[in-house]
Design an enzyme around this catalytic site. Structure first.
Site, short mmCIF file in Angstrom:
data_model
loop_
_atom_site.label_atom_id
_atom_site.label_comp_id
_atom_site.label_asym_id
_atom_site.label_seq_id
_atom_site.Cartn_x
_atom_site.Cartn_y
_atom_site.Cartn_z
N ASP A 1 -10.80 42.39 -14.46
CA ASP A 1 -11.15 43.80 -14.64
C ASP A 1 -10.70 44.33 -15.99
O ASP A 1 -11.45 45.00 -16.68
CB ASP A 1 -10.58 44.66 -13.49
CG ASP A 1 -9.08 44.46 -13.25
OD1 ASP A 1 -8.45 43.63 -13.95
OD2 ASP A 1 -8.53 45.12 -12.36
N ASP B 1 -4.67 44.37 -20.18
CA ASP B 1 -3.72 45.44 -20.49
C ASP B 1 -2.61 44.81 -21.33
O ASP B 1 -2.80 44.62 -22.54
CB ASP B 1 -3.22 46.01 -19.15
CG ASP B 1 -2.33 47.22 -19.30
OD1 ASP B 1 -2.68 48.13 -20.06
OD2 ASP B 1 -1.28 47.27 -18.63
N LYS C 1 -7.49 47.09 -23.26
CA LYS C 1 -6.54 48.10 -23.78
C LYS C 1 -5.66 47.42 -24.82
O LYS C 1 -4.52 47.08 -24.56
CB LYS C 1 -5.63 48.54 -22.62
CG LYS C 1 -5.93 49.89 -22.01
CD LYS C 1 -4.76 50.36 -21.15
CE LYS C 1 -5.05 50.28 -19.68
NZ LYS C 1 -3.90 50.70 -18.83
N PHE D 1 -4.01 55.09 -17.84
CA PHE D 1 -4.15 54.35 -16.58
C PHE D 1 -5.50 54.69 -15.98
O PHE D 1 -5.80 55.84 -15.70
CB PHE D 1 -3.01 54.68 -15.62
CG PHE D 1 -2.93 53.69 -14.49
CD1 PHE D 1 -2.37 52.44 -14.68
CD2 PHE D 1 -3.47 53.99 -13.25
CE1 PHE D 1 -2.33 51.50 -13.66
CE2 PHE D 1 -3.43 53.07 -12.21
CZ PHE D 1 -2.86 51.82 -12.41
#
Ligand code: IMP
Ligand code: MG
Length: 184
Positions: A101, A104, A132, A153
């Site tokens: 997904d 991060d 990100k 977030f």
């Protein structure tokens, strides 16, 4: 939060996601013409993205699933990645594409890619819906990426907050205000 509450700050709409998933599917279709594609969806976060992505890939392909965890219920990575379900099949004849997904910290992707490398696939690449880069703690960069997003977030389209919201069909930002509302 309520499922009908449209006050959430939408980052990627259903339309944006659909268009981007089709673009990625076309690109992967071109790149894997002469290859033997084996898609691995990392659960649970990538289940919706991967289901849409494979339907946008116009090739014969294999699909399998792995489960990894690093987060618990919080908003920060614990830094420790665990593989809870592995792929048992022999991957040596396959061109493996790992789908997640979000990248991060990048620790999950790095850990799972290194694990898959030990299985000696013909080739190994990664694809994420969201990236990100400002939060990266490793040198790993996804090979295919849908959206580069700011340090927030985000939830929905497979991504969870606590136990919920994976079924929301778009990606939205969980703000301080949302968190307060949920706690109250
Ligand atoms: P990592 O920090 O790149 O290892 O990310 C690990 C996992 O944390 C991802 O696969 C997601 O499931 C989850 N995660 C990271 N950032 C977010 C976010 O903004 N919202 C929801 N889940 C996230
Ligand atoms: Mg998650």
């Amino acid at each position: 939060m309520n499922i009908d509450d449209k006050k959430w700050e939408i980052l990627c709409s259903e339309e944006d996601i659909k268009q981007k998933t089709n673009e990625l599917g076309n690109l992967i279709t071109e790149d894997y013409q002469d290859k033997n594609l084996y898609v691995i969806s990392l659960l649970r976060g990538s289940f919706i993205f991967c289901a849409d992505l494979v339907r946008a890939i116009d090739l014969k392909l294999n699909i399998n699933f792995m489960i990894s965890s690093s987060y618990g219920d919080g908003l920060q990575t614990s830094g420790k990645v665990t593989i809870n379900k592995d792929v048992e099949e022999d991957l040596t004849d396959y061109d493996v594409l790992l789908v997640d997904d979000i990248a991060d910290s990048g620790l999950t992707l790095k850990h799972v890619m290194e694990h898959l490398k030990t299985k000696n696939p013909k080739s190994l690449k990664s694809c994420v819906l969201l990236n990100k880069p400002s939060r990266r703690l490793t040198d790993l960069e996804p090979d295919y990426c849908g959206f580069t997003i700011p340090d927030a977030f985000v939830v929905g389209y497979g991504l969870n907050y606590g136990d919920h919201y994976r079924n929301i069909p778009y990606v939205f930002i969980v703000t301080e205000e949302d968190r307060d509302r949920q706690e109250n």
